[in-house]
Design an enzyme around this catalytic site. Structure first.
Site, PDB file in Angstrom:
ATOM      1  CG  LEU A 103      17.539  -6.386   4.018  1.00 56.13           C
ATOM      2  CD1 LEU A 103      18.876  -6.683   3.431  1.00 56.13           C
ATOM      3  CD2 LEU A 103      16.984  -7.039   5.223  1.00 56.13           C
TER       4      LEU A 103
ATOM      5  N   GLY B 114      -1.767  -9.268  -0.052  1.00 53.81           N
ATOM      6  CA  GLY B 114      -3.264  -8.751  -0.406  1.00 53.81           C
ATOM      7  C   GLY B 114      -4.100  -9.304   0.691  1.00 53.81           C
TER       8      GLY B 114
ATOM      9  CE  LYS C 182      13.550  -5.997   7.436  1.00 46.51           C
ATOM     10  NZ  LYS C 182      12.940  -5.856   6.184  1.00 46.51           N
TER      11      LYS C 182
ATOM     12  CB  SER D 297      12.364   1.800  -0.483  1.00 47.02           C
ATOM     13  OG  SER D 297      13.642   1.302  -0.836  1.00 47.02           O
TER      14      SER D 297
ATOM     15  CB  THR E 284      -0.218  -4.146   3.567  1.00 46.58           C
ATOM     16  OG1 THR E 284       0.985  -4.022   2.733  1.00 46.58           O
ATOM     17  CG2 THR E 284      -1.002  -2.975   3.453  1.00 46.58           C
TER      18      THR E 284
ATOM     19  CE  LYS F 274       7.978 -12.913   1.223  1.00 44.38           C
ATOM     20  NZ  LYS F 274       7.996 -11.959   2.600  1.00 44.38           N
TER      21      LYS F 274
ATOM     22  CB  CYS G  41      19.109 -11.061  -0.865  1.00 42.37           C
ATOM     23  SG  CYS G  41      19.322 -12.645  -1.836  1.00 42.37           S
TER      24      CYS G  41
ATOM     25  CB  ILE H  29       4.283 -12.369  -4.196  1.00 36.62           C
ATOM     26  CG1 ILE H  29       3.283 -11.780  -3.420  1.00 36.62           C
ATOM     27  CG2 ILE H  29       3.910 -13.437  -5.436  1.00 36.62           C
ATOM     28  CD1 ILE H  29       2.633 -10.577  -4.609  1.00 36.62           C
ATOM     29  CG  ASN H  30       9.594  -9.967  -0.912  1.00 33.11           C
ATOM     30  OD1 ASN H  30       9.020  -8.785  -0.548  1.00 33.11           O
ATOM     31  ND2 ASN H  30      10.799 -10.247  -0.621  1.00 33.11           N
ATOM     32  CB  SER H  31       6.945  -5.668  -1.798  1.00 36.85           C
ATOM     33  OG  SER H  31       8.250  -5.770  -1.647  1.00 36.85           O
TER      34      SER H  31
HETATM   35  C1  LIG Z   1      14.475  -5.586  -0.657  1.00 39.25           C
HETATM   36  C2  LIG Z   1      15.575  -6.082   0.280  1.00 39.25           C
HETATM   37  C3  LIG Z   1      16.141  -4.720   1.033  1.00 39.25           C
HETATM   38  C4  LIG Z   1      16.793  -6.586  -0.531  1.00 39.25           C
HETATM   39  C5  LIG Z   1      15.258  -7.221   1.209  1.00 39.25           C
HETATM   40  C6  LIG Z   1      13.937  -6.635   2.058  1.00 39.25           C
HETATM   41  C7  LIG Z   1      12.794  -6.533   1.852  1.00 39.25           C
HETATM   42  C8  LIG Z   1      12.377  -4.890   2.165  1.00 39.25           C
HETATM   43  C9  LIG Z   1      13.362  -4.021   2.933  1.00 39.25           C
HETATM   44  O1  LIG Z   1      13.819  -4.311   3.925  1.00 39.25           O
HETATM   45  O2  LIG Z   1      13.275  -2.810   2.045  1.00 39.25           O
HETATM   46  N1  LIG Z   1      11.232  -4.667   1.660  1.00 39.25           N
HETATM   47  C10 LIG Z   1      10.123  -5.629   1.145  1.00 39.25           C
HETATM   48  O3  LIG Z   1       8.845  -5.422   0.830  1.00 39.25           O
HETATM   49  N2  LIG Z   1      10.750  -6.832   0.915  1.00 39.25           N
HETATM   50  C11 LIG Z   1      11.909  -7.213   1.479  1.00 39.25           C
HETATM   51  O4  LIG Z   1      12.272  -8.304   0.915  1.00 39.25           O
END
Ligand SMILES: CC(C)(C)CCc1c(C(=O)O)[nH]c(=O)[nH]c1=O
Length: 311
Positions: free
Chosen positions: A72, A250, A44, A69, A272, A164, A130, A192-194
């Site tokens: 972190l 996906g 993580k 959401s 997911t 990332k 970030c 990708i990230n979300s």
């Molecule tokens: C969005 C951030 C909280 C700044 C980074 C951690 C993160 C989170 C998260 O910890 O909310 N969720 C995601 O789908 N992607 C991420 O990279």
């Protein structure tokens, strides 16, 4: 059929691993990934110190994917660094990935410095989603900040580093970002990230799905596969061959894994679907990928990697 995946002169039994943030918060979860059919794992995203994260519900699994959401939440860098340092001394443990995501660029640099001074021999993933200074978009959507971040990072970090990336949606942005990334000796990009700030609405209850941010959250799952494949392929077409690509987003079936590799991915991450099915998902996905390859008479990933055909 041979599923072994080469990645910056490391070899993995197969190209599959978890996506950071899913099933990788605790050593128990990380050990479950090592015990699964996954080729390797990523921790993580860590901040320097423990973080509680956002109020719950902060993750919701949906019919077509997920929304989150989390904010972190993590046990802090020392917890994850201790884990990978202990594991890397053990036989038959693959090269591991350690993710860092400071809530400021300075925190990112402090964490990279700490990792650089350690004996960690795996890959470090810098999460460029970030936050930036308030009022400005996340670092990866602020190209000047991205360049500043990578300049500073490579001045102090001498181990293999990946980034990332969030999804991009404009072809000119692929050109701009690739031009920046090609300036650095990156081991890889992970895309990708979300898909940021989606909003799921439950019509029966007339409510949102998650508590933080009024229900706005990052989307994963089936919702994002075409976007993920586009980002993998766009960067493969634009980045130096020296920069490897991890495809994330996906993946539900072996065919989706095949598609990511066809688009140019060297490794493929699952988020997911891992959250939905648990670590057994890797046994199913490796079997399904193997079946797809056998049907097409492919024997190695290199037989079809980055071989997507246009019409
Ligand atoms: C969005 C951030 C909280 C700044 C980074 C951690 C993160 C989170 C998260 O910890 O909310 N969720 C995601 O789908 N992607 C991420 O990279």
């Amino acid at each position: 059929v041979n599923l072994s995946a080469t990645f910056q002169n490391h070899t993995f039994a197969n190209p599959l691993m978890n996506a950071s943030g899913v099933h990788c918060y605790t050593t128990t979860q990380l050990d479950e990934l090592l015990a699964s059919s996954a080729g390797t794992l990523v921790t993580k995203s860590a901040t320097m110190a423990y973080r509680q994260g956002n109020p719950k519900p902060r993750y919701r699994s949906l019919a077509l994917g997920s929304i989150n959401s989390m904010g972190l939440p993590n046990e802090g860098l020392p917890y994850y660094l201790d884990y990978v340092l202990a594991k890397q001394t053990q036989a038959d443990v693959p090269t591991l990935f350690l993710s860092v995501a400071g809530i400021s660029m300075q925190e990112d640099l402090d964490m990279l410095a700490q990792v650089d001074q350690s004996d960690f021999n795996g890959f470090t993933e810098l999460n460029l989603s970030c936050p930036n200074v308030p009022g400005k978009p996340q670092v990866a959507y602020d190209f000047e900040a991205t360049e500043k971040m990578l300049d500073s990072a490579f001045k102090l970090f001498h181990k293999p580093l990946g980034v990332k990336l969030p999804p991009y949606f404009d072809l000119a942005q692929f050109d701009i970002v690739a031009k920046i990334l090609n300036q650095y000796p990156l081991a890889y990009i992970n895309t990708i990230n979300s898909v940021g700030n989606g909003l799921y609405i439950d019509v029966d209850s007339e409510t949102v799905a998650i508590k933080p941010k009024g229900g706005f959250g990052g989307l994963g799952g089936a919702y994002v596969l075409p976007t993920a494949l586009a980002n993998v392929h766009a960067f493969r077409q634009r980045l130096n061959d020296s920069i490897a690509i991890i495809g994330t987003g996906g993946v539900q079936t072996g065919a989706d894994v095949f598609a990511h590799i066809l688009a140019g991915a060297d490794l493929v991450q699952v988020g997911t679907q891992l959250a939905k099915d648990g670590p057994d998902v890797f046994a199913r996905l490796t079997q399904e990928l193997s079946d797809v390859m056998a049907q097409k008479d492919y024997h190695n990933l290199s037989d079809f990697k980055n071989n997507l055909k246009e019409l």
